[in-house]
Write a protein that holds these residues in place. Structure first.
Motif, PDB file in Angstrom:
ATOM      1  N   GLY A  41       0.822  -1.213   0.000  1.00 10.63           N
ATOM      2  CA  GLY A  41       0.000   0.000   0.000  1.00 10.63           C
ATOM      3  C   GLY A  41       0.854   1.259   0.000  1.00 10.63           C
ATOM      4  O   GLY A  41       0.418   2.324   0.443  1.00 10.63           O
ATOM      5  N   LEU A  90      -3.051   0.126  -6.663  1.00 13.36           N
ATOM      6  CA  LEU A  90      -3.532   1.387  -7.264  1.00 13.36           C
ATOM      7  C   LEU A  90      -5.045   1.299  -7.452  1.00 13.36           C
ATOM      8  O   LEU A  90      -5.580   1.528  -8.546  1.00 13.36           O
ATOM      9  CB  LEU A  90      -2.819   1.685  -8.591  1.00 13.36           C
ATOM     10  N   ALA A 118      -4.946  -1.105   2.296  1.00 17.33           N
ATOM     11  CA  ALA A 118      -6.264  -1.297   2.908  1.00 17.33           C
ATOM     12  C   ALA A 118      -7.338  -0.634   2.069  1.00 17.33           C
ATOM     13  O   ALA A 118      -7.053   0.253   1.259  1.00 17.33           O
ATOM     14  CB  ALA A 118      -6.273  -0.676   4.313  1.00 17.33           C
TER      15      ALA A 118
END
Ligand SMILES: NC(=O)c1ccc[n+]([C@@H]2O[C@H](COP(=O)([O-])OP(=O)(O)OC[C@H]3O[C@@H](n4cnc5c(N)ncnc54)[C@H](O)[C@@H]3O)[C@@H](O)[C@H]2O)c1
Length: 324
Positions: free
Chosen positions: A7, A34, A80
């Motif tokens: 992330g 992404l 996340a």
């Protein structure tokens, strides 16, 4: 050190990448899907492109996790689903990323790199509405939306893999981070959204009187805190609040933003019903336990963090204007 940042194209991830790059000898691999539904882009990472290895990939991809965790000394999981409203409109997407994604990572670490230090980024919102005046780690958990429920579930996975399989896992619960490389949308944190409104000299709407208190932390402090934890193996296996001692009302935060940026106007509106239902109300959290354990304190006050944010924005605009 060989560091994996999952992330890493996001708000906290971008700042953590830059923090890790401050130390010579760190090899940094960034994995990020992404995710379009989170309005994620690669743009901010482009500034450090030559210093990292980037892989567009998903933490739910077991084959990728198997390959990527091997040989890493430290793994930070910032990947996340981060929108509270989206977690309510698409709860299955949230559970896939915030639960199954973490389990996929933990299984890979268990099988292919048990020595790695694995740091999971959680959220103070796992507790729901605060009971009592000051909240610490013994507070109960009654989350108000799916994102926070699933962040809390994932915390337990990390703890279980520590207890049952001896993995070196650590969970830090952050709250209300702000600063550069954030997203200018209300669902991804109100402070960066307010800053984006002030920057464009727009109205900053606050619900009711804006009296609800919030702990706030400048994101470079958060990134430094994550980095410092690597050197305190003793604290692994635990869950800590990672929040600044400072807390302010939403109204005060908006006023500081307007004052530092010299633009924007505060407007009060009635609480929208959907927001009121997931509002955590007044909350003052203590991060004292973690700070005591690792002898660390945040560097920036709210005002100093906002001033630094403004400086970084202005420098980046200048660079873009010069075509660099
Ligand atoms: N920003 C805050 O104030 C705050 C507060 C508390 C907790 N957190 C936690 O910190 C972490 C980072 O949050 P952020 O503010 O940087 O959010 P962000 O949305 O900017 O970053 C999340 C990144 O994860 C990526 N991602 C999403 N799903 C993925 C998947 N399946 N595989 C790989 N990558 C995926 C996204 O593309 C995005 O770049 C999250 O775990 C969040 O819950 C943030």
């Amino acid at each position: 050190m060989n560091i994996l940042i999952l992330g890493g194209a996001g708000f906290l991830g971008n700042n953590l990448v830059r923090r890790c790059l401050q130390e010579p000898g760190n090899n940094i691999v960034v994995v990020d899907s992404l995710e379009p539904r989170l309005k994620s882009t690669i743009d901010n990472l482009k500034e450090v492109w030559d210093s990292i290895e980037f892989i567009q990939g998903d933490i739910r991809d077991a084959a990728l996790m198997k390959k990527i965790v091997q040989g890493k000394d430290v793994i930070f999981n910032c990947a996340a689903q981060t929108s509270h409203p989206l977690s309510l409109t698409d709860p299955f997407f949230d559970v896939e990323v915030n639960c199954l994604g973490n389990l996929t990572l933990l299984e890979a670490v268990k099988k292919y790199n048990k020595q790695a230090l694995v740091i999971y980024i959680s959220s103070s919102t796992v507790i729901g509405k605060a009971v009592g005046e000051v909240v610490n780690e013994s507070h109960g958990e009654l989350p108000l939306e799916i994102y926070s429920a699933n962040k809390g579930v994932a915390e337990k996975y990390y703890r279980i893999y520590n207890r049952v399989y001896n993995l070196n896992t650590l969970t830090l619960r952050f709250a209300n981070l702000y600063g550069p490389y954030g997203k200018a949308y209300p669902e991804f944190g109100f402070i960066n959204y307010f800053i984006s409104l002030a920057e464009r000299d727009k109205e900053i709407t606050i619900y009711g009187e804006g009296q609800q208190n919030r702990n706030v932390m400048y994101v470079e402090d958060a990134a430094d805190l994550l980095y410092q934890c690597i050197f305190h193996k003793r604290i692994f296996g635990n869950v800590y609040f990672a929040v600044h001692r400072e807390h302010y009302s939403v109204r005060k935060i908006a006023e500081e933003i307007v004052s530092v940026f010299g633009k924007g106007k505060i407007v009060k509106i009635e609480w929208p019903e959907t927001r009121r239902r997931i509002e955590i109300d007044n909350v003052i959290i203590s991060g004292a336990k973690l700070f005591y354990e690792i002898k660390w304190e945040p560097k920036y006050t709210l005002r100093e963090g906002l001033i630094k944010t403004k400086e970084i924005f202005e420098n980046r605009k200048l660079k873009h204007a010069k075509g660099k």
